[in-house]
Design an enzyme around this catalytic site. Structure first.
Site, mmCIF file in Angstrom:
data_model
loop_
_atom_site.group_PDB
_atom_site.id
_atom_site.type_symbol
_atom_site.label_atom_id
_atom_site.label_comp_id
_atom_site.label_asym_id
_atom_site.label_seq_id
_atom_site.Cartn_x
_atom_site.Cartn_y
_atom_site.Cartn_z
ATOM 1 C CE LYS A 10 -1.029 7.940 1.205
ATOM 2 N NZ LYS A 10 -0.145 7.869 2.375
ATOM 3 N NE ARG A 91 9.472 3.246 -2.895
ATOM 4 C CZ ARG A 91 8.613 3.383 -1.897
ATOM 5 N NH1 ARG A 91 7.322 3.446 -2.150
ATOM 6 N NH2 ARG A 91 9.029 3.467 -0.649
ATOM 7 C CB THR A 97 7.021 7.704 4.405
ATOM 8 O OG1 THR A 97 7.315 6.620 3.514
ATOM 9 C CG2 THR A 97 5.647 7.508 4.992
ATOM 10 N NE ARG A 108 4.757 10.936 0.308
ATOM 11 C CZ ARG A 108 5.011 9.635 0.288
ATOM 12 N NH1 ARG A 108 6.245 9.184 0.451
ATOM 13 N NH2 ARG A 108 4.029 8.784 0.114
ATOM 14 C CG ASN A 128 2.297 10.420 3.027
ATOM 15 O OD1 ASN A 128 1.220 10.186 2.493
ATOM 16 N ND2 ASN A 128 3.070 9.479 3.532
ATOM 17 C CG HIS A 131 0.462 4.274 -1.913
ATOM 18 N ND1 HIS A 131 1.157 3.656 -0.896
ATOM 19 C CD2 HIS A 131 0.334 3.357 -2.910
ATOM 20 C CE1 HIS A 131 1.431 2.417 -1.267
ATOM 21 N NE2 HIS A 131 0.936 2.208 -2.476
#
Length: 157
Positions: A10, A91, A97, A108, A128, A131
Site C-alpha cells: 500500500k 496472512r 488488519t 504489521r 497497515n 493487503h
C-alpha cells in the site's frame, strides 16, 4: 505442489521505503516472488478492489478509500510457496488488519505505526502497509484486477 497468494504493498509501505524489507520477510518464510506489478490507483480500480467492504460499510468508507488511495501508487505481488497454504501463511506473516493489535513477528506488528482507533477518529483508512488476499476466490479476482490477467498460468491456492 505450489500454491499462490497475492499481496499488495500500500502507499504507506512505498512511502516508508520498506518494500525490500517486507519482500525479504516473505522470502525468508520460503515464499518465491512470481510477479511484481506497479499501479497508480484510479477510482475504478480501488472501488472495485474494496467493493465488498464498501457494500458493508457504506458511503463514508467509499469516500475514505477514494481520498486515501486515488492517485497514489501500489505494488501488487504474486507469491508462491510449496504446499497448499500460501494464503494462510502469507496472512499469518502479514498480521492483523489493525497494526496496533498485530503481534510482533508479523509485518504489521513490526512495522505498522497506525491503529483502527486513530483512523476512525480521523475519518480515514488505517495505514497497515500491505493487503493480502484472504481466500482462493479473492486471489483470483484480485489477480485479474491488479494484473489485467486473463490466463497467465493456472494458479491453485
Amino acid at each position: 505442489m505450489k500454491s499462490y497468494a497475492l499481496i499488495i504493498m500500500k502507499p504507506d509501505a512505498l512511502e516508508s521505503e520498506i518494500i525490500e524489507t517486507i519482500m525479504q520477510r516473505f522470502v525468508d518464510e520460503n515464499f518465491q516472488i512470481e510477479m511484481v506489478g506497479f499501479k497508480q490507483v484510479d477510482q475504478e480500480l480501488i472501488l472495485t478492489h474494496y467493493a465488498h467492504v464498501v457494500d458493508k460499510l457504506g458511503e463514508s468508507f467509499r469516500q475514505m478509500v477514494i481520498a486515501d488511495f486515488v492517485g497514489k501508487n501500489m505494488m501488487p505481488i504474486i507469491l508462491s510457496q510449496d504446499g497448499e497454504k500460501a494464503i494462510d501463511n502469507a496472512r499469518a506473516l502479514t498480521g492483523a488488519t489493525d497494526p496496533s493489535l498485530s503481534p510482533k513477528g508479523t509485518i504489521r506488528g513490526d512495522y505498522g505505526i497506525d491503529s483502527m482507533e486513530a483512523a476512525n477518529r480521523e475519518n480515514r483508512c488505517c495505514e497497515n502497509l500491505i493487503h493480502c488476499s484472504d481466500s482462493p476466490q479473492s486471489f483470483l479476482t484480485e489477480l485479474k484486477l491488479w494484473f489485467n490477467v486473463k490466463t497467465y498460468k493456472t494458479y491453485s491456492c
